[in-house]
Design an enzyme around this catalytic site. Sequence first.
Site, PDB file in Angstrom:
ATOM      1  N   ASN A  11       0.823  -1.201   0.000  1.00  0.00           N
ATOM      2  CA  ASN A  11       0.000   0.000   0.000  1.00  0.00           C
ATOM      3  C   ASN A  11       0.862   1.258   0.000  1.00  0.00           C
ATOM      4  OD1 ASN A  11      -1.436   2.193   2.001  1.00  0.00           O
ATOM      5  ND2 ASN A  11      -2.890   1.221   0.621  1.00  0.00           N
ATOM      6  N   SER A  42      -7.392   3.516  -5.713  1.00  0.00           N
ATOM      7  CA  SER A  42      -8.669   3.669  -5.013  1.00  0.00           C
ATOM      8  C   SER A  42      -9.540   4.672  -5.743  1.00  0.00           C
ATOM      9  CB  SER A  42      -8.426   4.159  -3.581  1.00  0.00           C
ATOM     10  OG  SER A  42      -7.703   3.214  -2.835  1.00  0.00           O
ATOM     11  N   THR A  46     -13.381   2.361  10.626  1.00  0.00           N
ATOM     12  CA  THR A  46     -12.348   3.308  10.204  1.00  0.00           C
ATOM     13  C   THR A  46     -12.818   4.223   9.076  1.00  0.00           C
ATOM     14  OG1 THR A  46     -11.430   1.668   8.670  1.00  0.00           O
ATOM     15  CG2 THR A  46     -10.488   1.760  10.890  1.00  0.00           C
ATOM     16  N   SER A  58     -11.137  -6.718   7.923  1.00  0.00           N
ATOM     17  CA  SER A  58     -11.391  -7.273   9.256  1.00  0.00           C
ATOM     18  C   SER A  58     -12.085  -8.624   9.233  1.00  0.00           C
ATOM     19  CB  SER A  58     -12.214  -6.287  10.086  1.00  0.00           C
ATOM     20  OG  SER A  58     -13.450  -6.008   9.465  1.00  0.00           O
ATOM     21  N   CYS A  77     -50.748  -0.644   2.239  1.00  0.00           N
ATOM     22  CA  CYS A  77     -50.041  -1.608   3.094  1.00  0.00           C
ATOM     23  C   CYS A  77     -50.495  -3.038   2.807  1.00  0.00           C
ATOM     24  CB  CYS A  77     -50.270  -1.274   4.562  1.00  0.00           C
ATOM     25  SG  CYS A  77     -49.727   0.389   5.048  1.00  0.00           S
TER      26      CYS A  77
END
Length: 517
Positions: free
Chosen positions: A71, A110, A138, A199, A437
């Site tokens: 990176n 990116s 993040t 993650s 509805c």
Amino acid sequence: MAVDYSLYLVTDSTKVILGDRDLVTVVRAALEGGVTIVQYRDKTSQTADLIRIGKQLHAITGAHNVPLLINDRVDVALAVGAEGVHVGQDDMDLAMARELMGPDAIIGVSCNSIEEARKAALGGATYLGIGTMFATSTKQNIKSIVGTAGTKAILTALSAMDEKVATVAIGGVNASNLQRVMYQSKATFKGLDGVAVVSAIVGAEDPKTASSELRRLVGKPPPFAAVNGRKVTAVKDLLAAVPGVVKHLGETTPLCHNMTNLVVQNFAANVALSIGASPIMANYGEEAEDLAKLSGALVINMGTVTPEGLQNYRQALKAYNGQGGPVLLDPVGAGATRIRREGVKSLMAEGYFDVIKGNENEIKTVWGEGSVQQKGVDSGKSTTASVDKARLVKKLAARERNVTILTGRTDYLSDGERTYSIKNGDAYLGHITGSGCTLGTTIASFLAVHKDDKLLATLAGVLMFEIAAEQAARRPDVRGPGTFVPAFLDELNVVAKQAAMGRTAWLEAAKVELMDV
């Protein structure tokens, strides 16, 4: 080295994600689980440490014949002998990175917009990292969140270019949304080549198992994906199929799970019973995991919006998406308040809706172009031409890869390819509480029994509902809204019984037209 972008691991060395584990050990396990490309990202370590860890990572990625990218830091990539680099919009210029790395290096960029994607593709990027897909711990800046709709717009723009560039989605991608990201982001001529995960692998208790499951999901369509096959377009062919769908509903008595406002629960339950479905009113999200296994359908009706309600909707949506059970969104009053607009956005980001049903202002709000604030849940006076309404539902259905219906004096129905107008119904429907509805309840019941063509299922539900309303309004015992409701329930049941006996005379009242938009 051939590049497979399907499962792209981006490392994270922070304490909150990696914990006390060794990064090299985690990456080795991920490679054993099926990761196909690795980016070493570390924004805080010293250069010497970056090179040392980079070389260790390169040794294990090389053993698996998987490319390693660094990176931002071209100097580190060169020192390590990595196959490439990834640069952001605020990092080294793409042209400079290419000059330093050489013509064969893998260079990713990116991108957060069509303009950035086009510039990178023209500049010779090997692949694009499109995101942020969803908010993460993040990445909380909502301006950077593109979602599946934004990603699809970028892919559409790229498909019109001569330059061929690979693409991956990044930002909040995990096992619960990966398949939806791949499915809903797909443009007509270009889809994602893979997903970038952080993650969900680095922070997983077992990175190998997590990677293996993610790799499996990348190559598999989501449970709710539309069935490929020939779908009829001619109105006469669709109408010919409607009676069979109505009859099948009566034979199977599908569960219709309603998460709806308290005002219409009783009416919705009676409508479901009248058409032959089996209703349950369950607004508690914890129940959805079990209910989703019963081969029924879910209605999420936003008539009453609370933080607890939105969380319950998310739980139920996740459960039904996981089982492939159809979900209908009724964004009641979506344009009335900021809370409702934000609620719609959050639900659209959380899961997939097979059908979105709403009036003109509600559909405009879902599309993102609502310009007039609603007064309550009613549609208000239309300011849009018929052809523009048809184009709106077609655009929304195409963007979401679902079926969209805009209700009103004339209804507009589309699956992004086929678009129709429906001119049935009666004015009494606009003078009783919950008609919109309960139309959602009706459509969802049909989705449960006819998943092969969701547009046909929706059309069957609309026609049964609106033709029954017409028949009820003509009855001599109907003198106003108060007497209309019980007559309407009766006529719904009459249509259901006629369909069960193979009688189709009721369908002769259908007013459906194919629209060329």
